[in-house]
Motif scaffolding. Structure first.
Motif, mmCIF file in Angstrom:
data_model
loop_
_atom_site.group_PDB
_atom_site.id
_atom_site.type_symbol
_atom_site.label_atom_id
_atom_site.label_comp_id
_atom_site.label_asym_id
_atom_site.label_seq_id
_atom_site.Cartn_x
_atom_site.Cartn_y
_atom_site.Cartn_z
ATOM 1 N N ASN A 51 0.854 -1.178 0.000
ATOM 2 C CA ASN A 51 0.000 0.000 0.000
ATOM 3 C C ASN A 51 0.897 1.238 0.000
ATOM 4 O OD1 ASN A 51 0.747 0.448 2.727
ATOM 5 N ND2 ASN A 51 -0.893 -0.895 3.424
ATOM 6 N N ASP A 52 0.333 2.387 0.294
ATOM 7 C CA ASP A 52 1.090 3.638 0.208
ATOM 8 C C ASP A 52 2.281 3.708 1.158
ATOM 9 O OD1 ASP A 52 -0.657 4.514 -1.708
ATOM 10 O OD2 ASP A 52 -1.871 5.706 -0.327
ATOM 11 N N PHE A 53 2.204 3.028 2.299
ATOM 12 C CA PHE A 53 3.254 3.207 3.304
ATOM 13 C C PHE A 53 4.015 1.944 3.679
ATOM 14 C CE2 PHE A 53 -0.640 2.303 5.552
ATOM 15 C CZ PHE A 53 -0.263 1.432 6.552
ATOM 16 N N MET A 54 3.546 0.772 3.220
ATOM 17 C CA MET A 54 4.280 -0.430 3.592
ATOM 18 C C MET A 54 4.066 -1.567 2.600
ATOM 19 S SD MET A 54 2.141 -1.898 6.899
ATOM 20 C CE MET A 54 3.220 -3.248 7.244
ATOM 21 N N TYR A 55 4.989 -2.522 2.677
ATOM 22 C CA TYR A 55 4.935 -3.768 1.925
ATOM 23 C C TYR A 55 5.106 -4.879 2.940
ATOM 24 C CZ TYR A 55 6.492 -7.548 -1.174
ATOM 25 O OH TYR A 55 6.633 -8.738 -1.839
ATOM 26 N N TYR A 56 4.252 -5.923 2.877
ATOM 27 C CA TYR A 56 4.416 -7.006 3.837
ATOM 28 C C TYR A 56 3.989 -8.351 3.267
ATOM 29 C CZ TYR A 56 -0.610 -6.601 4.935
ATOM 30 O OH TYR A 56 -1.976 -6.559 4.862
ATOM 31 N N ARG A 57 4.550 -9.380 3.887
ATOM 32 C CA ARG A 57 4.213 -10.765 3.583
ATOM 33 C C ARG A 57 4.162 -11.533 4.899
ATOM 34 N NH1 ARG A 57 7.952 -12.647 -1.353
ATOM 35 N NH2 ARG A 57 6.571 -14.469 -1.295
ATOM 36 N N SER A 58 3.415 -12.631 4.899
ATOM 37 C CA SER A 58 3.208 -13.396 6.123
ATOM 38 C C SER A 58 3.591 -14.854 5.919
ATOM 39 C CB SER A 58 1.744 -13.300 6.544
ATOM 40 O OG SER A 58 1.372 -11.948 6.739
ATOM 41 N N PHE A 59 4.101 -15.475 6.984
ATOM 42 C CA PHE A 59 4.471 -16.884 6.902
ATOM 43 C C PHE A 59 4.207 -17.604 8.212
ATOM 44 C CE2 PHE A 59 8.427 -14.977 8.474
ATOM 45 C CZ PHE A 59 8.913 -15.908 9.382
ATOM 46 N N ARG A 60 4.228 -18.935 8.110
ATOM 47 C CA ARG A 60 4.127 -19.817 9.277
ATOM 48 C C ARG A 60 5.430 -20.598 9.403
ATOM 49 N NH1 ARG A 60 -1.751 -22.073 10.175
ATOM 50 N NH2 ARG A 60 -2.930 -20.512 9.060
ATOM 51 N N ASP A 61 5.834 -20.818 10.659
ATOM 52 C CA ASP A 61 6.987 -21.686 10.879
ATOM 53 C C ASP A 61 6.528 -23.139 10.815
ATOM 54 O OD1 ASP A 61 5.829 -22.294 13.352
ATOM 55 O OD2 ASP A 61 7.400 -21.316 14.533
ATOM 56 N N LEU A 62 7.382 -24.066 11.170
ATOM 57 C CA LEU A 62 7.058 -25.483 11.074
ATOM 58 C C LEU A 62 5.960 -25.916 12.031
ATOM 59 C CD1 LEU A 62 10.698 -26.865 10.755
ATOM 60 C CD2 LEU A 62 9.089 -26.267 8.924
ATOM 61 N N ASP A 63 5.736 -25.130 13.087
ATOM 62 C CA ASP A 63 4.695 -25.434 14.064
ATOM 63 C C ASP A 63 3.414 -24.650 13.814
ATOM 64 O OD1 ASP A 63 5.993 -27.312 16.064
ATOM 65 O OD2 ASP A 63 7.467 -25.701 15.958
ATOM 66 N N GLY A 64 3.380 -23.857 12.758
ATOM 67 C CA GLY A 64 2.178 -23.097 12.433
ATOM 68 C C GLY A 64 2.103 -21.722 13.051
ATOM 69 N N HIS A 65 3.123 -21.305 13.804
ATOM 70 C CA HIS A 65 3.133 -19.965 14.380
ATOM 71 C C HIS A 65 3.236 -18.949 13.255
ATOM 72 C CE1 HIS A 65 3.556 -21.772 18.289
ATOM 73 N NE2 HIS A 65 4.651 -22.399 17.895
ATOM 74 N N ARG A 66 2.497 -17.857 13.392
ATOM 75 C CA ARG A 66 2.410 -16.863 12.326
ATOM 76 C C ARG A 66 3.380 -15.704 12.543
ATOM 77 N NH1 ARG A 66 -3.255 -16.714 9.722
ATOM 78 N NH2 ARG A 66 -3.976 -18.810 10.175
ATOM 79 N N PHE A 67 3.995 -15.313 11.444
ATOM 80 C CA PHE A 67 4.934 -14.199 11.433
ATOM 81 C C PHE A 67 4.588 -13.289 10.265
ATOM 82 C CE2 PHE A 67 7.030 -17.665 13.512
ATOM 83 C CZ PHE A 67 7.840 -17.088 14.482
ATOM 84 N N GLU A 68 4.891 -12.026 10.431
ATOM 85 C CA GLU A 68 4.732 -11.060 9.354
ATOM 86 C C GLU A 68 6.038 -10.295 9.227
ATOM 87 O OE1 GLU A 68 2.407 -7.173 9.764
ATOM 88 O OE2 GLU A 68 1.022 -8.499 8.706
ATOM 89 N N VAL A 69 6.500 -10.103 8.003
ATOM 90 C CA VAL A 69 7.684 -9.291 7.765
ATOM 91 C C VAL A 69 7.266 -8.140 6.870
ATOM 92 C CG1 VAL A 69 9.439 -11.031 8.196
ATOM 93 C CG2 VAL A 69 8.411 -10.891 5.941
ATOM 94 N N PHE A 70 7.751 -6.948 7.213
ATOM 95 C CA PHE A 70 7.292 -5.780 6.483
ATOM 96 C C PHE A 70 8.400 -4.764 6.296
ATOM 97 C CE2 PHE A 70 6.648 -4.839 10.936
ATOM 98 C CZ PHE A 70 7.006 -3.510 11.067
ATOM 99 N N PHE A 71 8.162 -3.864 5.351
ATOM 100 C CA PHE A 71 9.061 -2.759 5.057
ATOM 101 C C PHE A 71 8.208 -1.501 5.019
ATOM 102 C CE2 PHE A 71 10.558 0.012 1.492
ATOM 103 C CZ PHE A 71 11.623 0.577 2.155
ATOM 104 N N PHE A 72 8.549 -0.519 5.841
ATOM 105 C CA PHE A 72 7.892 0.789 5.786
ATOM 106 C C PHE A 72 8.559 1.610 4.691
ATOM 107 C CE2 PHE A 72 6.461 0.546 10.411
ATOM 108 C CZ PHE A 72 5.117 0.453 10.084
#
Length: 131
Positions: free
Chosen positions: A106-127
């Protein structure tokens, strides 16, 4: 004042979690790691403690959800570029983690989301830099 942050997660397999997190670029603080858990170094003040079921439940004194079916937390990391976000997701997929959702920009950020091997959710982003 908080000086360090420790996030705690349960894993089914400490050895596989160690491989996953080191493969995607994090180091392990061996001083706080053993066969029952690992200390993943996120940065100089943030750590992810990944523990087997017995050790984790010793802290929670309760049952934990199945992270593939329920979400207890989303851990988000800010990276320094859009390319760094994409590179990390490539490493996650190579380490058998899974992306969920779609890359979003979007106008202020880029992000993607992933799960580790146990299904825990993470998001990585760039402002994005402000104009």
């Amino acid at each position: 004042m908080v000086t360090n942050t420790f996030l705690n997660l349960e894993t089914k397999d400490v050895t596989l979690s160690r491989s996953f997190f080191t493969h995607i670029g994090f180091s392990i603080n061996e001083q706080y790691s053993d066969e029952s858990g690992i200390c993943v170094v996120i940065n100089d003040t943030t750590y992810l403690m990944v523990m087997n079921k017995d050790k984790f439940r010793g802290f929670t004194l309760s049952e934990t959800p199945n992270s593939f079916n329920q979400t207890e937390i989303i851990i988000s990391f800010q990276l320094n570029s859009k390319a760094a976000v994409d590179t990390l997701l490539d490493k996650v997929k190579a380490a058998k983690g899974g992306e969920f959702g779609q890359a979003t920009e979007n106008d202020f950020m880029y992000y993607r989301s992933f799960r580790d091997l146990d299904g825990h959710r993470f998001e990585v982003f760039f402002f994005k830099p402000l104009p």
